[in-house]
Scaffold this motif. Structure first.
Motif, PDB file in Angstrom:
ATOM      1  N   THR A   1     -46.686 -19.497  14.846  1.00  0.00           N
ATOM      2  CA  THR A   1     -47.090 -20.427  16.673  1.00  0.00           C
ATOM      3  C   THR A   1     -46.923 -21.799  15.617  1.00  0.00           C
ATOM      4  O   THR A   1     -47.537 -22.443  15.277  1.00  0.00           O
ATOM      5  CB  THR A   1     -48.536 -19.883  16.676  1.00  0.00           C
ATOM      6  OG1 THR A   1     -48.488 -20.196  18.024  1.00  0.00           O
ATOM      7  CG2 THR A   1     -49.583 -20.394  15.546  1.00  0.00           C
TER       8      THR A   1
ATOM      9  N   ILE B   1     -55.150 -17.200  16.893  1.00  0.00           N
ATOM     10  CA  ILE B   1     -54.552 -15.876  17.555  1.00  0.00           C
ATOM     11  C   ILE B   1     -54.120 -14.989  16.231  1.00  0.00           C
ATOM     12  O   ILE B   1     -53.659 -13.757  17.107  1.00  0.00           O
ATOM     13  CB  ILE B   1     -53.238 -16.824  17.974  1.00  0.00           C
ATOM     14  CG1 ILE B   1     -52.243 -16.599  16.777  1.00  0.00           C
ATOM     15  CG2 ILE B   1     -53.219 -17.421  18.708  1.00  0.00           C
ATOM     16  CD1 ILE B   1     -50.325 -17.310  16.885  1.00  0.00           C
TER      17      ILE B   1
ATOM     18  N   TYR C   1     -48.677 -15.543  23.698  1.00  0.00           N
ATOM     19  CA  TYR C   1     -49.785 -14.986  22.495  1.00  0.00           C
ATOM     20  C   TYR C   1     -49.900 -16.895  22.142  1.00  0.00           C
ATOM     21  O   TYR C   1     -50.488 -16.726  20.719  1.00  0.00           O
ATOM     22  CB  TYR C   1     -49.404 -14.513  21.653  1.00  0.00           C
ATOM     23  CG  TYR C   1     -49.371 -12.950  22.574  1.00  0.00           C
ATOM     24  CD1 TYR C   1     -50.202 -12.601  23.445  1.00  0.00           C
ATOM     25  CD2 TYR C   1     -48.320 -11.899  21.459  1.00  0.00           C
ATOM     26  CE1 TYR C   1     -49.648 -11.029  23.575  1.00  0.00           C
ATOM     27  CE2 TYR C   1     -48.018 -10.836  21.887  1.00  0.00           C
ATOM     28  CZ  TYR C   1     -49.211 -10.479  23.047  1.00  0.00           C
ATOM     29  OH  TYR C   1     -49.151  -8.957  23.336  1.00  0.00           O
ATOM     30  N   GLN C   2     -49.944 -17.686  22.363  1.00  0.00           N
ATOM     31  CA  GLN C   2     -49.284 -18.631  21.325  1.00  0.00           C
ATOM     32  C   GLN C   2     -50.725 -19.378  21.436  1.00  0.00           C
ATOM     33  O   GLN C   2     -51.473 -18.911  22.282  1.00  0.00           O
ATOM     34  CB  GLN C   2     -48.460 -20.118  22.433  1.00  0.00           C
ATOM     35  CG  GLN C   2     -48.888 -21.095  21.124  1.00  0.00           C
ATOM     36  CD  GLN C   2     -49.749 -22.328  22.249  1.00  0.00           C
ATOM     37  OE1 GLN C   2     -50.054 -21.909  23.191  1.00  0.00           O
ATOM     38  NE2 GLN C   2     -49.905 -23.526  21.788  1.00  0.00           N
TER      39      GLN C   2
ATOM     40  N   TYR D   1     -44.384 -17.077  17.950  1.00  0.00           N
ATOM     41  CA  TYR D   1     -45.771 -17.152  19.598  1.00  0.00           C
ATOM     42  C   TYR D   1     -45.640 -18.572  19.822  1.00  0.00           C
ATOM     43  O   TYR D   1     -46.946 -19.071  19.291  1.00  0.00           O
ATOM     44  CB  TYR D   1     -47.055 -16.591  18.857  1.00  0.00           C
ATOM     45  CG  TYR D   1     -46.606 -15.253  19.007  1.00  0.00           C
ATOM     46  CD1 TYR D   1     -45.885 -14.562  19.262  1.00  0.00           C
ATOM     47  CD2 TYR D   1     -47.711 -14.799  17.678  1.00  0.00           C
ATOM     48  CE1 TYR D   1     -45.827 -12.999  18.883  1.00  0.00           C
ATOM     49  CE2 TYR D   1     -47.680 -13.899  17.585  1.00  0.00           C
ATOM     50  CZ  TYR D   1     -46.453 -13.074  17.485  1.00  0.00           C
ATOM     51  OH  TYR D   1     -46.215 -11.101  17.366  1.00  0.00           O
TER      52      TYR D   1
ATOM     53  N   GLU E   1     -57.334 -12.361  17.492  1.00  0.00           N
ATOM     54  CA  GLU E   1     -57.416 -11.892  18.651  1.00  0.00           C
ATOM     55  C   GLU E   1     -56.007 -10.918  18.522  1.00  0.00           C
ATOM     56  O   GLU E   1     -56.254 -10.093  20.008  1.00  0.00           O
ATOM     57  CB  GLU E   1     -56.975 -12.965  19.945  1.00  0.00           C
ATOM     58  CG  GLU E   1     -56.373 -13.568  20.420  1.00  0.00           C
ATOM     59  CD  GLU E   1     -56.346 -14.678  20.951  1.00  0.00           C
ATOM     60  OE1 GLU E   1     -57.339 -15.202  21.304  1.00  0.00           O
ATOM     61  OE2 GLU E   1     -55.085 -15.216  21.300  1.00  0.00           O
ATOM     62  N   LEU E   2     -55.128 -11.646  18.400  1.00  0.00           N
ATOM     63  CA  LEU E   2     -53.711 -10.245  18.203  1.00  0.00           C
ATOM     64  C   LEU E   2     -54.349  -9.021  17.374  1.00  0.00           C
ATOM     65  O   LEU E   2     -53.882  -8.131  17.157  1.00  0.00           O
ATOM     66  CB  LEU E   2     -52.950 -10.920  17.976  1.00  0.00           C
ATOM     67  CG  LEU E   2     -52.184 -11.544  19.043  1.00  0.00           C
ATOM     68  CD1 LEU E   2     -50.860 -12.933  18.441  1.00  0.00           C
ATOM     69  CD2 LEU E   2     -51.765 -11.389  20.039  1.00  0.00           C
TER      70      LEU E   2
ATOM     71  N   SER F   1     -56.314 -20.307  22.841  1.00  0.00           N
ATOM     72  CA  SER F   1     -55.103 -20.064  22.665  1.00  0.00           C
ATOM     73  C   SER F   1     -54.219 -19.819  24.305  1.00  0.00           C
ATOM     74  O   SER F   1     -55.372 -19.578  24.877  1.00  0.00           O
ATOM     75  CB  SER F   1     -55.336 -18.353  22.275  1.00  0.00           C
ATOM     76  OG  SER F   1     -56.190 -17.654  22.707  1.00  0.00           O
TER      77      SER F   1
ATOM     78  N   GLN G   1     -53.887 -16.677  25.201  1.00  0.00           N
ATOM     79  CA  GLN G   1     -54.880 -15.734  26.067  1.00  0.00           C
ATOM     80  C   GLN G   1     -56.632 -16.095  26.046  1.00  0.00           C
ATOM     81  O   GLN G   1     -57.317 -15.503  26.878  1.00  0.00           O
ATOM     82  CB  GLN G   1     -55.054 -14.804  25.021  1.00  0.00           C
ATOM     83  CG  GLN G   1     -53.892 -13.710  24.451  1.00  0.00           C
ATOM     84  CD  GLN G   1     -53.866 -12.540  24.086  1.00  0.00           C
ATOM     85  OE1 GLN G   1     -54.503 -11.147  24.876  1.00  0.00           O
ATOM     86  NE2 GLN G   1     -54.299 -12.098  22.782  1.00  0.00           N
TER      87      GLN G   1
END
Lengths: 197, 467
Positions: free
Chosen positions: B61, B112, B105-106, B99, B115-116, B380, B382
């Motif tokens: 990222t 990240i 998703y960056q 990302y 959270e991913l 992020s 998100q």
């Protein structure tokens, strides 16, 4: 990587504890995409005013003082993992950093760049600072084979630690990556055993 | 035979080979990269005529160097732009998932990963960033590495690493109102000092740790490096599993249930031995703030800065005086009521949705002080999206706070988000080193709640006294 065996040199002392990697190389100088030229900005904000003029009282700006051995207070290299700190030190011309304590990541980074971190006792360090105060031409000898550092002014000697593997790498100029690439078969075999990914 | 620690269990199961009187060859399951510490590593493997050996195990990222405004436009700073472009090129050439800017998703690499659902219990994770310790919150071994080591992982998926010693930090009891995970870790570091963890990998345990949310646990593990520790970790439990369930890259259904069963074995055996054990009582912890230029220089917010006589050792006293001089503060001075200029809410330590919610709860229906410039930088895309869905952006805007776009931002001042020379900033980030937030900047580290309260009043404020 450049080989290292032994060195006798004058020293550049920075009598400050907890020198963090943000001081060694501030983040705004991490924008390069190569490993070169970081020495220019070594200790940037201690060395230069915001307008780029030199801070005359900082030791790196004293024309009378030079050497390949940087000597600093305890807990040198704390903070960020930026290898740029080790690159800046190497690029400036230092081959050895002496302190009474090193931060872990910095130690690895230094060794991976042919810079030898020499951890000494607080007493040895204090004596070295004192020797320099008395005579700026004070020299040290660092012998990797013997794992020994000597304060030439006083004759004090101390052993330092380095693991056999890293000593072998530095002595012969080998990188970790050369070694790891030779383990391809073992790594593949290990991967066969993984069931959790 | 004595039992094993959580750390031993994971480390030992990842050793490909032990080098005689040397480091272990440690297998790396997940490798995070970003634009600042990876270009030289890619160049290195290319010089050797190699490609990335296991591209699916590396995730990229752009975070350190990116602007937090107008991310849809080309990056203005030429060097930053080049670095981000280089990352894109390298990832494309080597088949690494990126990302990057404007990707949904960056975000900050340590925000990240969890959270991913890429971060998970029982695995080894490295990244060319010292705050990789964050991922240890999931019961993983995660630590920061240098660029030569990034190159090792890209080339071989392994790293040469001496096995660290083990320390357990146990915090039992209940945290008082107004005391957050950030205060807990700042308190621990203030007691152990910025080098107290050197050579160790830490496991956090005890009821106060167990009661933290995953996001709180991440804040604690994140700052392990600030006491010099190689990393920090917490044994996984139901809180961990609940967090991970349903995350984008996490297994689902029976496969997830199967994983949970494996993860339940990931804990320290009762008879395992640590090289060092430290215990704290949660009741002793108050909202914390730092006064000096390393994260170990912290006090309870309602206590004065220590007096010089507190430092018996000459060199420690010198460090203390030098720090105060830089900060423009006096020994024994009280920090409560001190005017500040900036408030920064962000970084891999405190830029997750719970942090933003905590801030919103405090500032809702109030205005920030006119004398304060306040940045809120989500961790992020998100987090940013979630904040907007919950209407937090509206609350921030109405209170005079600027919600920017994701990135590392003023934590390290690599992009244009900097604190000017001499200005004071209450920051939720992790480092208060000289010049960390910009040349000459002066940082007080604190929790998001303390930062929010300070933004409202314009002076350092104890959240417990905010009406």
């Amino acid at each position: 990587m450049e080989k290292f065996s032994h060195i006798t040199s004058t020293i550049v002392p920075i009598k400050v504890e907890n020198v963090d990697t943000d001081q060694i190389i501030p983040a705004r100088f991490l924008k390069a995409t190569t490993r070169d030229g970081f020495g220019e900005n070594l200790f940037r904000d201690w060395r230069f005013h915001p307008d780029g003029s030199k801070k005359e009282d900082f030791i790196l700006n004293d024309d009378q003082i030079a050497g390949q051995v940087l000597v600093a207070g305890k807990n040198f290299g704390s903070g960020s993992s930026r290898e740029h700190a080790a690159w800046a030190i190497a690029d400036y011309g230092f081959r050895v950093v002496v302190s009474s304590f090193f931060a872990d990541i910095f130690k690895n980074n230094a060794l991976n760049n042919g810079v030898l971190p020499v951890q000494v006792s607080q007493e040895f360090l204090n004596e070295l600072f004192a020797s320099f105060e008395q005579d700026h031409a004070t020299e040290v000898t660092v012998n990797l084979e013997q794992q020994e550092i000597e304060n030439k002014a006083t004759g004090s000697k101390e052993q330092f630690e380095i693991n056999t593997y890293k000593k072998y790498c530095l002595t012969n100029g080998y990188d970790d990556i050369d070694y790891l690439m030779s383990l391809e078969t073992e790594i593949k075999a290990f991967e066969e055993t993984i069931d959790y990914l | 035979m004595a039992g094993k620690t959580l750390f031993d269990k994971i480390w030992d199961s990842h050793v490909v080979k032990s080098v005689n009187d040397g480091p272990d060859v440690l297998y790396i399951d997940r490798h995070f990269i970003h634009e600042v510490t990876s270009p030289q590593a890619f160049a290195g493997i290319e010089q050797r005529g190699r490609t990335v050996s296991r591209p699916s195990q590396t995730i990229a990222t752009a975070d350190h160097n990116v602007p937090t405004k107008d991310q849809h436009l080309p990056i203005k700073d030429a060097l930053s732009r080049k670095q981000v472009e280089k990352l894109t090129e390298n990832c494309e050439r080597h088949g690494v998932d990126l990302y990057g800017l404007n990707h949904p998703y960056q975000g900050i690499v340590h925000v990240i990963g969890p959270e991913l659902g890429i971060t998970r219990p029982g695995i080894t994770i490295v990244c060319g960033d010292s705050h990789t310790s964050t991922h240890g919150a999931f019961g993983a071994i995660a630590f920061g590495i240098g660029t030569s080591e990034v190159e090792q992982v890209l080339a071989t998926q392994c790293i040469l690493q001496p096995k660290p010693k083990k320390m357990r930090i146990t915090v039992d009891g209940e945290l008082a109102d107004g005391v957050e995970a950030k205060d807990l870790i700042l308190y621990i570091i203030s007691r152990l000092s910025m080098s107290g963890g050197n050579g160790y990998f830490v496991e956090y345990a005890g009821s106060a740790i167990r009661s933290l949310s995953m996001e709180g646990r991440m804040t604690v593990c994140n700052m392990s490096i600030e006491m010099g520790a190689r990393g920090g970790m917490i044994a996984p439990d139901e809180i961990t599993f609940d967090y991970l369930e349903g995350k984008e890259f996490m297994a689902r259904g029976t496969e997830f249930e199967q994983l949970k069963k494996q993860w339940l074995a990931l804990h320290t055996d009762p008879d395992a031995v640590f090289d060092k054990e430290v215990t704290f009582d949660a009741a002793d912890i108050s909202p914390m703030i730092t006064y000096g230029t390393n994260p170990g220089m912290g006090v309870k917010i309602d206590e004065p800065i220590p007096a010089e006589t507190n430092f018996a050792d000459v060199s420690e006293r010198n460090t203390f005086s030098k720090s105060l001089q830089y900060m423009g503060l006096e020994a024994s001075e009280r920090l409560l009521g001190k005017p500040v200029d900036y408030v920064f809410i962000g970084s891999c330590t405190n830029a997750r949705i719970e942090d933003l919610r905590a801030v919103a709860k405090i500032v809702e229906g109030r205005r920030k002080s006119d004398s304060i410039r306040a940045y809120i930088v989500p961790g992020s895309k998100q987090v940013e999206k979630q904040a907007m869905e919950e209407g937090l952006d509206q609350i921030f805007a109405a209170s005079g706070f600027e919600l920017r776009q994701p990135g590392c931002s003023a934590c390290l001042g690599m992009n244009e988000d900097k604190v000017p020379k001499g200005a004071y900033c209450v920051s939720t980030s992790n480092r208060n080193f000289e010049g960390r937030q910009g040349p000459g900047s002066r940082t007080f580290l604190a929790s998001p709640q303390t930062a929010a309260a300070t933004a409202l009043t314009g002076v350092i404020t104890d959240i417990r006294s905010l009406n």
